[in-house]
Motif scaffolding. Sequence first.
Motif, PDB file in Angstrom:
ATOM      1  N   SER A 187       0.882  -1.173   0.000  1.00 18.93           N
ATOM      2  CA  SER A 187       0.000   0.000   0.000  1.00 18.93           C
ATOM      3  C   SER A 187       0.917   1.220   0.000  1.00 18.93           C
ATOM      4  N   TYR A 189       1.467   3.138   2.326  1.00 19.02           N
ATOM      5  CA  TYR A 189       2.205   3.092   3.583  1.00 19.02           C
ATOM      6  C   TYR A 189       3.373   2.103   3.507  1.00 19.02           C
ATOM      7  N   ILE A 190       3.180   1.021   2.750  1.00 17.09           N
ATOM      8  CA  ILE A 190       4.149  -0.079   2.685  1.00 17.09           C
ATOM      9  C   ILE A 190       4.426  -0.382   1.209  1.00 17.09           C
ATOM     10  N   GLY A 213      -4.687  -0.695   2.527  1.00 20.38           N
ATOM     11  CA  GLY A 213      -4.220  -0.575   3.892  1.00 20.38           C
ATOM     12  C   GLY A 213      -5.164  -1.283   4.846  1.00 20.38           C
ATOM     13  N   LEU A 218      -5.308   5.101   6.042  1.00 18.25           N
ATOM     14  CA  LEU A 218      -4.754   5.499   4.748  1.00 18.25           C
ATOM     15  C   LEU A 218      -5.752   6.321   3.948  1.00 18.25           C
ATOM     16  N   GLU A 221      -5.919   9.993   4.867  1.00 13.57           N
ATOM     17  CA  GLU A 221      -4.738  10.837   4.732  1.00 13.57           C
ATOM     18  C   GLU A 221      -5.060  12.066   3.867  1.00 13.57           C
ATOM     19  N   LEU A 282       3.970   9.115   1.787  1.00 13.32           N
ATOM     20  CA  LEU A 282       3.268   8.355   2.820  1.00 13.32           C
ATOM     21  C   LEU A 282       4.021   7.103   3.255  1.00 13.32           C
ATOM     22  N   ASP A 283       5.091   6.784   2.562  1.00 14.78           N
ATOM     23  CA  ASP A 283       5.904   5.608   2.891  1.00 14.78           C
ATOM     24  C   ASP A 283       6.335   5.656   4.356  1.00 14.78           C
ATOM     25  N   GLN A 284       5.988   4.646   5.126  1.00  9.93           N
ATOM     26  CA  GLN A 284       6.312   4.617   6.546  1.00  9.93           C
ATOM     27  C   GLN A 284       7.678   3.999   6.819  1.00  9.93           C
ATOM     28  N   VAL A 288       7.712  -1.879   8.829  1.00  9.06           N
ATOM     29  CA  VAL A 288       6.258  -1.921   8.966  1.00  9.06           C
ATOM     30  C   VAL A 288       5.723  -3.066   8.124  1.00  9.06           C
TER      31      VAL A 288
END
Length: 297
Positions: A187, A189-190, A213, A218, A221, A282-284, A288
């Motif tokens: 996603s 995020y990942i 997500g 997500l 956001e 948005l990459d965490q 993760v």
Amino acid sequence: MRSQNSPDRLPTSPSSPFRKALMSAPALTLNDGRTIPQLGMGTWPMTDAEVAPVIVTAVELGYRHIDTAVKYGNEAGVGEGIRNSGLAREELFVTTKLDGVYQGDDKAIAGLDASLGRLGLDYVDLLLIHWPVPSRDLFVSTWRTFEKLLAQGKTRSIGVSNFKPAHLERLRAETDVVPAVNQIQISPYIPRAEQRAYDTEHGILTTSWSPLGQGNALLGEPVITGLAEKHGKTPGQVVLRWHVELGLVAIPKSASATRLRENLDIFDFSLDADDLAAIASLDQGPGVGVDSDVDGH
């Protein structure tokens, strides 16, 4: 009880416009020459009873790619939904996965036979090793069994799920068939850029599980909601379009006809370079998401 005119139900009379597919996803070509619809319907965690009518609705909307697994416990319901849809078998792309119970000693042969029995199918389009379970060191021998199942025609393509490059390197070194697909958690995020790059370099198509997500964070956001407003789409549609722009297959899950329709309606707009750069923020970072070296089944 919902009325028959609920927005989350599709009319099913013979004259209904929903009796014909409303839209469809483009197909991507696998390394074995077969094709896979770029957007599919995920079925976890629906039960047999829940998933069967949703399959019918999804097919009416235009879905031609259904993703299930032994571990989901809903293969029988997926099979019932496929039969009730009235669609010819060859028009559907069906994926299932065998988990760790079926690793080693040709256990996957009986595993797939049991899956086909529950699905009511003679073959699946794609069979995946659900998890490498590296601590048991059986995924290479299991892959050799998958090669046998491929040769027997019980599956049209074979692939893996939750495999890291190190696991795939073992398969490359010790077996004959390159996986057609690697299904991993992806996603905004990942994004797993390194894993995606490895797959692409070696001709493996990456499929995103949990593409929207987990939970609703997500989709809330500001970057995503802002792009949704810009393009006149929902936040979920923006995220799914991000997967498409990256050349991924996405398999979002929903039991809602409205959401199923929205998820499929992502092929009439594009994200530009600025949009993609904004989403990249948005990459965490590493650490993760699931870790296939320690998680799994």
